[in-house]
Design an enzyme around this catalytic site. Structure first.
Site, PDB file in Angstrom:
ATOM      1  N   THR A 201      -8.587   0.883  -7.610  1.00 16.51           N
ATOM      2  CA  THR A 201      -7.172   1.197  -7.357  1.00 16.51           C
ATOM      3  C   THR A 201      -6.584   1.805  -8.636  1.00 16.51           C
ATOM      4  OG1 THR A 201      -6.903  -0.548  -5.736  1.00 16.51           O
ATOM      5  CG2 THR A 201      -4.927   0.056  -6.970  1.00 16.51           C
ATOM      6  N   ARG A 229      -5.977  -3.287   8.126  1.00 14.97           N
ATOM      7  CA  ARG A 229      -5.806  -4.122   6.922  1.00 14.97           C
ATOM      8  C   ARG A 229      -5.019  -3.398   5.821  1.00 14.97           C
ATOM      9  NH1 ARG A 229      -7.008  -3.740   1.209  1.00 14.97           N
ATOM     10  NH2 ARG A 229      -7.259  -5.844   0.427  1.00 14.97           N
ATOM     11  N   GLY A 231      -3.670  -4.096   1.760  1.00 13.91           N
ATOM     12  CA  GLY A 231      -3.782  -4.996   0.609  1.00 13.91           C
ATOM     13  C   GLY A 231      -2.466  -5.124  -0.136  1.00 13.91           C
ATOM     14  N   ASP A 232      -2.577  -5.397  -1.419  1.00 11.95           N
ATOM     15  CA  ASP A 232      -1.377  -5.661  -2.221  1.00 11.95           C
ATOM     16  C   ASP A 232      -0.677  -4.401  -2.732  1.00 11.95           C
ATOM     17  OD1 ASP A 232      -3.761  -5.261  -3.792  1.00 11.95           O
ATOM     18  OD2 ASP A 232      -2.580  -5.770  -5.559  1.00 11.95           O
ATOM     19  N   THR A 252      -4.294  -4.408  -9.675  1.00 13.01           N
ATOM     20  CA  THR A 252      -5.548  -3.942  -9.075  1.00 13.01           C
ATOM     21  C   THR A 252      -6.445  -5.149  -8.858  1.00 13.01           C
ATOM     22  OG1 THR A 252      -7.574  -2.700  -9.451  1.00 13.01           O
ATOM     23  CG2 THR A 252      -6.367  -3.371 -11.418  1.00 13.01           C
ATOM     24  N   GLY A 255      -6.946  -7.632  -3.073  1.00  8.80           N
ATOM     25  CA  GLY A 255      -5.552  -7.566  -2.645  1.00  8.80           C
ATOM     26  C   GLY A 255      -5.005  -8.799  -1.961  1.00  8.80           C
TER      27      GLY A 255
HETATM   28  N1  GLY Z   1      -5.961  -3.963  -4.560  1.00  5.62           N
HETATM   29  C1  GLY Z   1      -6.177  -3.024  -3.560  1.00  5.62           C
HETATM   30  C2  GLY Z   1      -6.401  -3.622  -2.244  1.00  5.62           C
HETATM   31  O1  GLY Z   1      -6.806  -4.781  -2.137  1.00  5.62           O
HETATM   32  O2  GLY Z   1      -6.212  -2.953  -1.264  1.00  5.62           O
END
Ligand code: GLY
Length: 335
Positions: A201, A229, A231-232, A252, A255
């Site tokens: 990321t 899905r 993520g963060d 990063t 997530g």
């Molecule tokens: N940190 C990126 C994700 O998990 O999508």
């Protein structure tokens, strides 16, 4: 008499000038800027990275750092700087964002990004876009040009079309090494987090010469991700957050854990309410992520220009620069 008046006038003038001059000096002294960037954290060790890969990654990080530094050195805003950094990294296939993003289970590249302006806590984010070359630019448009914060999928792309974004052929994002990673994921049925030992990321945080902070993050997510899905990275408060009262954060890593720990907002809250330094707040929050079972890292910039890195993985692609001439790029934990 006249002579005395002239002397008095000169002295008065000097007195009037002195505080103004001193004040200007303080403003000038405060016109510093700083920038920190990342290209992902993970199991990044010397034995896993050959010279060619390392050279390519360092060159890309250097180019991204220069893009952001140029904006800040010219007096540009932190928001413009973090966007400029992330756009460079989105175009570089070494990283899991834009071109070179990981593949979903179905074999597409679905991209997520967010940006936040610490001066007014305006924020924009997109998830699951497949035709946008620079997802961070679309996140910026959501922030600047829509009444919303977070758009996803087909709706986000409809918004992009209305705003005049060019639709990019999905083939632009696809790389052979990421396709192989998907095949390996399917063949080995490895865990969601094992295959992307280098998460990749990308993100940036900055403090500009006006004293404002900003953060931006962009990602392809996880190899083999399914069911829409997210993520963060595009979740404001998890992978991305900025507030002039505290700091700017881009994360990063794995997530799901960063979402559960509300990492970016937690770091800012620790600075605000516990009066921790940005380094202390970042370290404490990454420790919390580790205790939940997650790994990864963060970059942080404070409104005083302090920057911090914190990660619980062997390495993190990272760099920082500031107006004093600092310009550093690092990869491994012991760099
Ligand atoms: N940190 C990126 C994700 O998990 O999508």
């Amino acid at each position: 008499m006249l002579a005395r008046w002239v002397v008095a006038a000169i002295l008065t003038g000097l007195c009037a000038l002195a505080p103004a001059h001193a004040k200007d000096s303080n403003i000038m002294a405060d016109k510093h800027w700083s920038l920190a960037i990342h290209g992902g954290a993970g199991v990044i060790t010397r034995d896993r990275l050959d010279e060619k890969q390392r050279g390519g990654i360092e060159a890309a990080l250097g180019q991204a750092l220069d893009a952001g530094s140029t904006v800040l050195a010219a007096g540009g805003s932190a928001v413009d700087a973090v966007q400029a950094v992330v756009e460079v990294l989105e175009d570089d296939p070494h990283f899991n964002a834009g071109r070179g993003a990981v593949f979903t289970y179905e074999g597409s590249n679905e991209l997520d990004a967010a940006i936040m302006d610490g001066s007014n806590r305006a924020a924009g984010a997109v998830a699951g876009v497949t035709h946008i070359r620079h997802p961070v630019a679309l996140a910026r448009a959501v922030m600047a040009d829509s009444p919303h914060v977070f758009l996803s999928g087909a709706g986000a792309e409809e918004f992009a079309r209305e705003k005049g974004f060019e639709m990019t052929d999905p083939a632009w994002f696809a790389t052979e090494s990421r396709r192989k990673a998907l095949e390996e994921f399917k063949a080995r049925k490895v865990s969601w987090f094992d295959i992307d030992l280098k998460y990749g990321t990308v993100g940036a945080v900055a403090r500009d010469a006006q004293g404002h902070v900003a953060a931006a993050t962009s990602t392809g997510g996880l190899t083999g991700k399914r069911w829409g899905r997210i993520g963060d990275s595009p979740v404001i408060g998890a992978g991305t957050y900025a507030d002039d009262r505290t700091c700017a954060v881009s994360a990063t890593g794995a997530g799901e854990f960063f979402v559960r720990a509300g990492v970016a907002h937690t770091i800012c809250d620790r600075v605000r309410f516990l009066h921790e330094t940005v380094q202390e707040a970042a370290d404490a929050t990454i420790k919390e992520v580790g205790e939940l079972g997650g790994d990864g890292g963060v970059i942080v910039a404070g409104p005083d220009g302090t920057t911090a890195f914190s990660f619980n993985t062997p390495g993190m692609y990272r760099g920082r620069a500031d107006s004093s001439g600092m310009h550093e790029i690092a990869i491994f934990g012991d760099d």
